[in-house]
Design an enzyme around this catalytic site. Structure first.
Site, mmCIF file in Angstrom:
data_model
loop_
_atom_site.group_PDB
_atom_site.id
_atom_site.type_symbol
_atom_site.label_atom_id
_atom_site.label_comp_id
_atom_site.label_asym_id
_atom_site.label_seq_id
_atom_site.Cartn_x
_atom_site.Cartn_y
_atom_site.Cartn_z
ATOM 1 N N ASP A 44 0.853 -1.192 0.000
ATOM 2 C CA ASP A 44 0.000 0.000 0.000
ATOM 3 C C ASP A 44 0.888 1.242 0.000
ATOM 4 O OD1 ASP A 44 -2.924 1.078 0.572
ATOM 5 O OD2 ASP A 44 -1.526 2.216 1.842
ATOM 6 N N ASN A 89 -2.725 12.741 -3.962
ATOM 7 C CA ASN A 89 -3.790 13.115 -4.900
ATOM 8 C C ASN A 89 -4.370 14.477 -4.575
ATOM 9 O OD1 ASN A 89 -3.962 11.064 -6.825
ATOM 10 N ND2 ASN A 89 -5.195 9.745 -5.517
ATOM 11 N N HIS A 127 -4.854 14.259 -9.404
ATOM 12 C CA HIS A 127 -4.942 12.834 -9.766
ATOM 13 C C HIS A 127 -3.987 12.457 -10.892
ATOM 14 C CE1 HIS A 127 -8.293 11.639 -7.174
ATOM 15 N NE2 HIS A 127 -8.806 12.837 -7.400
ATOM 16 N N ASP A 176 -1.781 9.226 -10.678
ATOM 17 C CA ASP A 176 -1.751 8.165 -11.687
ATOM 18 C C ASP A 176 -0.320 7.841 -12.095
ATOM 19 O OD1 ASP A 176 -4.483 8.064 -11.615
ATOM 20 O OD2 ASP A 176 -4.809 9.148 -13.492
ATOM 21 N N GLU A 216 -4.735 2.185 -4.276
ATOM 22 C CA GLU A 216 -3.271 2.186 -4.214
ATOM 23 C C GLU A 216 -2.719 0.911 -3.594
ATOM 24 O OE1 GLU A 216 -4.694 4.381 -0.481
ATOM 25 O OE2 GLU A 216 -5.336 4.047 -2.542
#
Length: 375
Positions: free
Chosen positions: A254, A262, A267, A271, A297
């Protein structure tokens, strides 16, 4: 001239208005009624004939468009119709046969072919032995009498022009019990071209299938496997363990504080972080190991044929690699937390995932950027 002869005479002068008017004025009312009825029937007959001719032209054109030599014969093997390709091939080899016959002082009369081709005997230029020629005639007869399909090999041409063919004879019967034969023949090159096209089509379909499988099993953003295939991967790994008496490990990873990344940088940056993480994982892991995007994630990694100790070592290497290579636009390191477990014999997939999730939770609540492992 009686009314029937008069009407017939006009009908043969189709649509001659002057002849019709002259004849019409000579007829009584009764004769005019009869004439009108005959005229109506004649026009209907002409229309039916024209429609039939149009249909015949349509079917014959389709027949001519076929790339293979084809012919239709009656029950006595007499040619009724051949398509353009049949004419082309026969005429080409007929010239070869005539030249060969003239060179060798043989009779060429039997090799003549009229434009109608009706009386032409194909076997004169198909180089059968006496035995195979007799067999050819028998095959034609058998196909006609039994409405069967029969194949036979033969050759056309001499020397360099010689070509091997396969004759396909198909007998048929109409609704009115009339029988006949449809014959088709093709050479090796035709089959080879078909096989070449089929092989190309197979390759194209396999590529398309691979793309479909790839699209349906991969996460479109990161290129990692999606969660839909996770159960299948784990079932296969468990099966291998039982058959090979081996083991495997599962890592759950994680990204620490990913929501903050974010929220702070958008975002698009988030990404890019996910994509970079998967790229680094693929470079670190073996081809037989799997990276699955578990959600958001979180990623699950399946390591095959590996001990618990080596699994923890690889997890630590991954953690350090991410810390060294991932960072925010402000150059702040982006870290990961990892839970590690090894598969226990006869353990269910649900229990396995629960254990690795518990270890990941311990790593997150113990300060993040660390690995928690258990056997």
């Amino acid at each position: 001239m009686n009314i029937s002869d008069d009407c017939y005479q006009w009908l043969m002068n189709a649509y001659d208005s002057a002849a019709e008017e002259e004849l019409w004025n000579k007829l009584s009312q009764e004769e005019q009624t009869l004439f009108a009825e005959l005229r109506k029937k004649n026009l209907a007959r002409k229309e039916a004939v024209q429609n039939l001719e149009n249909e015949n032209e349509y079917y014959f054109s389709a027949f001519d468009a076929l790339p293979l030599p084809m012919a239709i014969k009656d029950k006595n093997r007499k040619l009724l119709f051949v398509n353009k390709e049949y004419r082309r091939v026969i005429k080409m080899y007929l010239e070869s046969a005539k030249n060969y016959a003239e060179i060798n002082g043989e009779d060429v009369k039997s090799l003549e072919m009229t434009d109608e081709i009706n009386n032409f005997d194909f076997s004169n230029i198909a180089y059968f032995s006496d035995e195979s020629k007799e067999s050819f005639i028998e095959n034609c007869t058998y196909a006609i009498e039994h409405c069967a399909i029969v194949q036979q090999e033969f050759s056309l041409g001499h020397g360099e022009d010689k070509q091997n063919y396969i004759y396909w004879l198909t007998g048929f019967e109409t609704a009115t019990k009339k029988r006949g034969l449809v014959s088709v023949y093709y050479d090796d090159s035709f089959f080879q071209s078909i096989l070449t096209r089929l092989n190309k089509k197979i390759v194209d379909l396999e590529k398309e299938q691979q793309n479909i499988i790839k699209t349906s099993t991969l996460d479109p953003l990161t290129g990692a496997y999606n969660r839909q295939v996770l159960s299948g991967f784990l079932e296969d790994a468990i099966k291998d363990c039982r058959e090979k008496n081996s083991t495997f490990s599962v890592l759950m990873l994680d990204i620490d504080h990913f929501k903050k990344v974010n929220d702070t940088y958008g975002h698009l940056i988030g990404d890019q972080v996910l994509q970079l993480l998967v790229m680094l994982l693929k470079k670190t892991l073996r081809d037989r190991d799997y990276v699955v995007r578990f959600g958001g994630e979180e990623f699950l990694i399946i390591l095959h044929d590996i001990s618990a100790e080596n699994s923890k070592r690889i997890a630590e290497r991954i953690r350090a690699l991410m810390e060294e290579n991932m960072s925010t636009p402000m150059r702040r390191p982006i870290t990961v937390s990892i839970g590690v477990v090894s598969y226990h014999k006869d353990e269910s997939i649900k229990d396995l995932l629960q254990r690795v999730d518990d270890n990941l939770y311990k790593a997150k609540t113990s300060g993040r950027n660390q690995v928690v492992s258990s056997d």
